[in-house]
Write a protein that holds these residues in place. Structure first.
Motif, PDB file in Angstrom:
ATOM      1  N   THR A 111     152.962 -21.457   0.928  1.00  0.00           N
ATOM      2  CA  THR A 111     153.897 -22.534   1.203  1.00  0.00           C
ATOM      3  C   THR A 111     155.140 -22.342   0.347  1.00  0.00           C
ATOM      4  OG1 THR A 111     154.082 -24.933   1.481  1.00  0.00           O
ATOM      5  CG2 THR A 111     153.060 -24.158  -0.559  1.00  0.00           C
ATOM      6  N   THR A 112     156.089 -23.243   0.486  1.00  0.00           N
ATOM      7  CA  THR A 112     157.331 -23.157  -0.273  1.00  0.00           C
ATOM      8  C   THR A 112     157.275 -24.082  -1.485  1.00  0.00           C
ATOM      9  OG1 THR A 112     158.329 -24.942   1.010  1.00  0.00           O
ATOM     10  CG2 THR A 112     158.650 -22.691   1.828  1.00  0.00           C
ATOM     11  N   ALA A 113     158.336 -24.034  -2.280  1.00  0.00           N
ATOM     12  CA  ALA A 113     158.482 -24.964  -3.384  1.00  0.00           C
ATOM     13  C   ALA A 113     158.673 -26.379  -2.826  1.00  0.00           C
ATOM     14  CB  ALA A 113     159.668 -24.566  -4.245  1.00  0.00           C
ATOM     15  N   GLY A 114     158.648 -27.375  -3.703  1.00  0.00           N
ATOM     16  CA  GLY A 114     158.687 -28.766  -3.277  1.00  0.00           C
ATOM     17  C   GLY A 114     159.880 -29.138  -2.423  1.00  0.00           C
ATOM     18  N   ARG A 115     161.036 -28.522  -2.674  1.00  0.00           N
ATOM     19  CA  ARG A 115     162.231 -28.781  -1.878  1.00  0.00           C
ATOM     20  C   ARG A 115     162.605 -27.489  -1.140  1.00  0.00           C
ATOM     21  NH1 ARG A 115     164.955 -33.478  -3.321  1.00  0.00           N
ATOM     22  NH2 ARG A 115     164.180 -34.536  -5.198  1.00  0.00           N
ATOM     23  N   THR A 148     162.524 -17.965   3.425  1.00  0.00           N
ATOM     24  CA  THR A 148     162.595 -16.511   3.589  1.00  0.00           C
ATOM     25  C   THR A 148     161.574 -15.824   2.694  1.00  0.00           C
ATOM     26  OG1 THR A 148     164.942 -16.591   4.177  1.00  0.00           O
ATOM     27  CG2 THR A 148     164.083 -14.487   3.383  1.00  0.00           C
ATOM     28  N   ARG A 149     161.426 -16.321   1.474  1.00  0.00           N
ATOM     29  CA  ARG A 149     160.469 -15.724   0.543  1.00  0.00           C
ATOM     30  C   ARG A 149     159.026 -15.994   0.980  1.00  0.00           C
ATOM     31  NH1 ARG A 149     162.059 -14.058  -4.382  1.00  0.00           N
ATOM     32  NH2 ARG A 149     160.344 -15.027  -5.527  1.00  0.00           N
ATOM     33  N   ALA A 150     158.781 -17.162   1.545  1.00  0.00           N
ATOM     34  CA  ALA A 150     157.447 -17.468   2.059  1.00  0.00           C
ATOM     35  C   ALA A 150     157.103 -16.545   3.225  1.00  0.00           C
ATOM     36  CB  ALA A 150     157.373 -18.929   2.492  1.00  0.00           C
ATOM     37  N   LEU A 151     158.082 -16.290   4.084  1.00  0.00           N
ATOM     38  CA  LEU A 151     157.870 -15.392   5.226  1.00  0.00           C
ATOM     39  C   LEU A 151     157.590 -13.971   4.741  1.00  0.00           C
ATOM     40  CD1 LEU A 151     157.844 -14.770   8.246  1.00  0.00           C
ATOM     41  CD2 LEU A 151     160.349 -14.532   8.133  1.00  0.00           C
ATOM     42  N   ALA A 152     158.326 -13.533   3.697  1.00  0.00           N
ATOM     43  CA  ALA A 152     158.113 -12.188   3.145  1.00  0.00           C
ATOM     44  C   ALA A 152     156.695 -12.048   2.598  1.00  0.00           C
ATOM     45  CB  ALA A 152     159.135 -11.911   2.041  1.00  0.00           C
ATOM     46  N   ALA A 153     156.201 -13.082   1.935  1.00  0.00           N
ATOM     47  CA  ALA A 153     154.831 -13.054   1.406  1.00  0.00           C
ATOM     48  C   ALA A 153     153.823 -13.027   2.547  1.00  0.00           C
ATOM     49  CB  ALA A 153     154.596 -14.273   0.517  1.00  0.00           C
ATOM     50  N   ASP A 187     143.199 -21.684  -2.121  1.00  0.00           N
ATOM     51  CA  ASP A 187     144.132 -21.336  -3.181  1.00  0.00           C
ATOM     52  C   ASP A 187     145.517 -21.328  -2.548  1.00  0.00           C
ATOM     53  OD1 ASP A 187     141.964 -21.035  -4.838  1.00  0.00           O
ATOM     54  OD2 ASP A 187     141.892 -18.851  -4.642  1.00  0.00           O
ATOM     55  N   LEU A 188     146.554 -21.306  -3.377  1.00  0.00           N
ATOM     56  CA  LEU A 188     147.896 -21.474  -2.825  1.00  0.00           C
ATOM     57  C   LEU A 188     148.890 -20.524  -3.486  1.00  0.00           C
ATOM     58  CD1 LEU A 188     148.964 -23.525  -0.684  1.00  0.00           C
ATOM     59  CD2 LEU A 188     149.865 -24.874  -2.587  1.00  0.00           C
ATOM     60  N   LEU A 189     149.663 -19.837  -2.660  1.00  0.00           N
ATOM     61  CA  LEU A 189     150.770 -19.016  -3.130  1.00  0.00           C
ATOM     62  C   LEU A 189     152.055 -19.754  -2.792  1.00  0.00           C
ATOM     63  CD1 LEU A 189     151.831 -16.360  -4.358  1.00  0.00           C
ATOM     64  CD2 LEU A 189     151.829 -15.393  -2.048  1.00  0.00           C
ATOM     65  N   VAL A 190     152.800 -20.148  -3.818  1.00  0.00           N
ATOM     66  CA  VAL A 190     154.006 -20.946  -3.631  1.00  0.00           C
ATOM     67  C   VAL A 190     155.240 -20.059  -3.806  1.00  0.00           C
ATOM     68  CG1 VAL A 190     155.345 -22.916  -4.453  1.00  0.00           C
ATOM     69  CG2 VAL A 190     152.845 -23.021  -4.436  1.00  0.00           C
ATOM     70  N   ALA A 191     156.097 -20.057  -2.796  1.00  0.00           N
ATOM     71  CA  ALA A 191     157.338 -19.282  -2.841  1.00  0.00           C
ATOM     72  C   ALA A 191     158.466 -20.169  -3.352  1.00  0.00           C
ATOM     73  CB  ALA A 191     157.679 -18.756  -1.447  1.00  0.00           C
ATOM     74  N   GLY A 192     158.900 -19.913  -4.568  1.00  0.00           N
ATOM     75  CA  GLY A 192     160.015 -20.642  -5.135  1.00  0.00           C
ATOM     76  C   GLY A 192     161.300 -19.847  -4.993  1.00  0.00           C
ATOM     77  N   LYS A 193     162.394 -20.417  -5.457  1.00  0.00           N
ATOM     78  CA  LYS A 193     163.679 -19.718  -5.340  1.00  0.00           C
ATOM     79  C   LYS A 193     163.727 -18.463  -6.194  1.00  0.00           C
ATOM     80  CE  LYS A 193     166.785 -23.478  -4.019  1.00  0.00           C
ATOM     81  NZ  LYS A 193     168.037 -24.216  -4.351  1.00  0.00           N
ATOM     82  N   LEU A 196     151.011 -18.310  -8.064  1.00  0.00           N
ATOM     83  CA  LEU A 196     149.692 -18.316  -7.445  1.00  0.00           C
ATOM     84  C   LEU A 196     148.808 -19.340  -8.145  1.00  0.00           C
ATOM     85  CD1 LEU A 196     147.596 -17.097  -5.483  1.00  0.00           C
ATOM     86  CD2 LEU A 196     147.076 -15.404  -7.252  1.00  0.00           C
ATOM     87  N   TYR A 197     148.330 -20.303  -7.371  1.00  0.00           N
ATOM     88  CA  TYR A 197     147.435 -21.342  -7.891  1.00  0.00           C
ATOM     89  C   TYR A 197     146.038 -21.112  -7.349  1.00  0.00           C
ATOM     90  CZ  TYR A 197     151.656 -23.999  -9.143  1.00  0.00           C
ATOM     91  OH  TYR A 197     152.859 -24.405  -9.680  1.00  0.00           O
ATOM     92  N   ARG A 198     145.077 -20.969  -8.247  1.00  0.00           N
ATOM     93  CA  ARG A 198     143.684 -20.907  -7.856  1.00  0.00           C
ATOM     94  C   ARG A 198     143.034 -22.241  -8.215  1.00  0.00           C
ATOM     95  NH1 ARG A 198     142.436 -15.115  -7.848  1.00  0.00           N
ATOM     96  NH2 ARG A 198     143.717 -14.450  -6.085  1.00  0.00           N
ATOM     97  N   GLN A 199     142.025 -22.632  -7.464  1.00  0.00           N
ATOM     98  CA  GLN A 199     141.408 -23.937  -7.668  1.00  0.00           C
ATOM     99  C   GLN A 199     140.789 -24.083  -9.052  1.00  0.00           C
ATOM    100  OE1 GLN A 199     139.118 -25.483  -4.253  1.00  0.00           O
ATOM    101  NE2 GLN A 199     139.914 -23.772  -3.061  1.00  0.00           N
ATOM    102  N   THR A 200     140.456 -22.978  -9.670  1.00  0.00           N
ATOM    103  CA  THR A 200     139.825 -23.017 -10.992  1.00  0.00           C
ATOM    104  C   THR A 200     140.832 -22.939 -12.137  1.00  0.00           C
ATOM    105  OG1 THR A 200     139.568 -20.606 -10.884  1.00  0.00           O
ATOM    106  CG2 THR A 200     137.708 -21.949 -10.141  1.00  0.00           C
ATOM    107  N   MET A 201     142.137 -22.863 -11.816  1.00  0.00           N
ATOM    108  CA  MET A 201     143.150 -22.630 -12.841  1.00  0.00           C
ATOM    109  C   MET A 201     143.915 -23.900 -13.195  1.00  0.00           C
ATOM    110  SD  MET A 201     144.625 -19.051 -11.261  1.00  0.00           S
ATOM    111  CE  MET A 201     146.091 -19.036 -12.310  1.00  0.00           C
ATOM    112  N   SER A 202     144.244 -24.050 -14.473  1.00  0.00           N
ATOM    113  CA  SER A 202     145.075 -25.168 -14.912  1.00  0.00           C
ATOM    114  C   SER A 202     146.549 -24.800 -14.889  1.00  0.00           C
ATOM    115  CB  SER A 202     144.672 -25.605 -16.328  1.00  0.00           C
ATOM    116  OG  SER A 202     144.798 -24.523 -17.250  1.00  0.00           O
ATOM    117  N   GLU A 203     146.859 -23.509 -14.968  1.00  0.00           N
ATOM    118  CA  GLU A 203     148.240 -23.020 -14.927  1.00  0.00           C
ATOM    119  C   GLU A 203     148.349 -21.923 -13.878  1.00  0.00           C
ATOM    120  OE1 GLU A 203     150.739 -24.246 -16.616  1.00  0.00           O
ATOM    121  OE2 GLU A 203     149.521 -25.659 -17.791  1.00  0.00           O
ATOM    122  N   PRO A 204     149.493 -21.814 -13.193  1.00  0.00           N
ATOM    123  CA  PRO A 204     149.630 -20.784 -12.160  1.00  0.00           C
ATOM    124  C   PRO A 204     149.873 -19.401 -12.744  1.00  0.00           C
ATOM    125  CG  PRO A 204     151.701 -21.937 -12.401  1.00  0.00           C
ATOM    126  CD  PRO A 204     150.713 -22.652 -13.287  1.00  0.00           C
TER     127      PRO A 204
END
Length: 260
Positions: A7-11, A18-23, A49-55, A60-68
């Motif tokens: 997914t993308t960043a919050g905004r 474009t970065r999300a599409l590249a991933a 789990d979630l890969l977030v495309a920021g600017k 990368l957020y895993r369900q077991t992680m407190s920090e990406p």
């Protein structure tokens, strides 16, 4: 098998889309709209789990992680500054790196050591990193080319590194004898080093697994000068695989080498 969505960043905007599409094109994961939902909400709702495309970076957020997990040069920046001042670096010394040498990093991770090696071997040298985890390989490869460091020497060193997503033993078996000056092995430490806080997210996303006879044998075959390993000071790999261990007082990890 873990489920990962992109997914993308919050905004979201054109850059993050474009970065999300590249991933998505690189990794093949499904892409979903952010729709102002939190990372936690998306992960719980989709059991993923979630890969977030920021600017500026991927996280990368895993369900077991407190920090990406995300790319950053870690200690490479100040290590390069020390080398620029004429000081030494333990990795460069242990690998006996000189301009024009080739350095094969079999456990790339965040590429911290590869960046230092790339600086040491210079523009006439060659550095390649092998990374078994596809997400880590993608994030690090992207970060090496897109991260904007504060000084040119670091940027140049980062951009000279090529990244391959593959298991190291498999990649090594496809190489001819004596094709890389130094083959470097830095598997996940068998014991956690508490002061390495920047290493924690990588430990949670990276591929775990110790060295094997096949891996070390292939590394010895491929290396022209020496095979170098980095491990916790009391890790059995030194004695088990015949590495000459170099004692480093007051440090939790030591280097070992096998001379060709």
């Amino acid at each position: 098998m873990k489920r990962i969505l992109i997914t993308t960043a919050g905004r979201p905007d054109e850059v993050t889309e474009t970065r999300a599409l590249a991933a998505q094109q690189a990794l093949g994961y499904e892409r979903i709209a952010r729709n102002k939902r939190s990372v936690k909400n998306l992960m719980v709702t989709n059991s993923c789990d979630l890969l977030v495309a920021g600017k500026e970076r991927y996280e990368l957020y895993r369900q077991t992680m407190s920090e990406p997990f995300f790319f950053h040069p870690d200690t490479a920046a100040f290590r390069l500054k020390r080398l620029l001042k004429g000081e030494t670096d333990p990795l460069v010394e242990m690998c006996q790196l000189e301009p024009g040498n080739s350095f094969l990093d079999c456990t790339l991770g965040l590429a911290t050591d590869s960046i230092v090696a790339s600086f040491a071997v210079g523009a006439t040298g060659k550095v390649k990193g092998i990374e078994a985890d596809p997400d880590v390989a993608f994030i690090t490869a992207t970060g090496l080319t897109q991260f904007q460091p504060k000084f040119q020497e670091l940027k140049d060193a980062m951009q000279r590194i090529s990244v391959v997503h593959e298991s190291a033993p498999t990649f090594l078996t496809g190489l001819s004898d004596d094709t890389w000056d130094v083959v470097y092995l830095d598997p996940m430490f068998s014991q956690t080093i508490s002061e390495s806080s920047s290493f924690a997210p990588l430990r949670q996303v990276g591929v775990h697994g110790g060295l094997t006879e096949e891996w070390v044998s292939e590394a010895r075959r491929v290396a022209r000068k020496r095979v170098v390993v980095k491990a916790h000071f009391n890790d059995p790999v030194f004695e088990q695989f015949g590495f000459t261990q170099i004692i480093r007082p007051n440090t939790k990890f030591h280097f070992g080498f096998i001379e060709k």
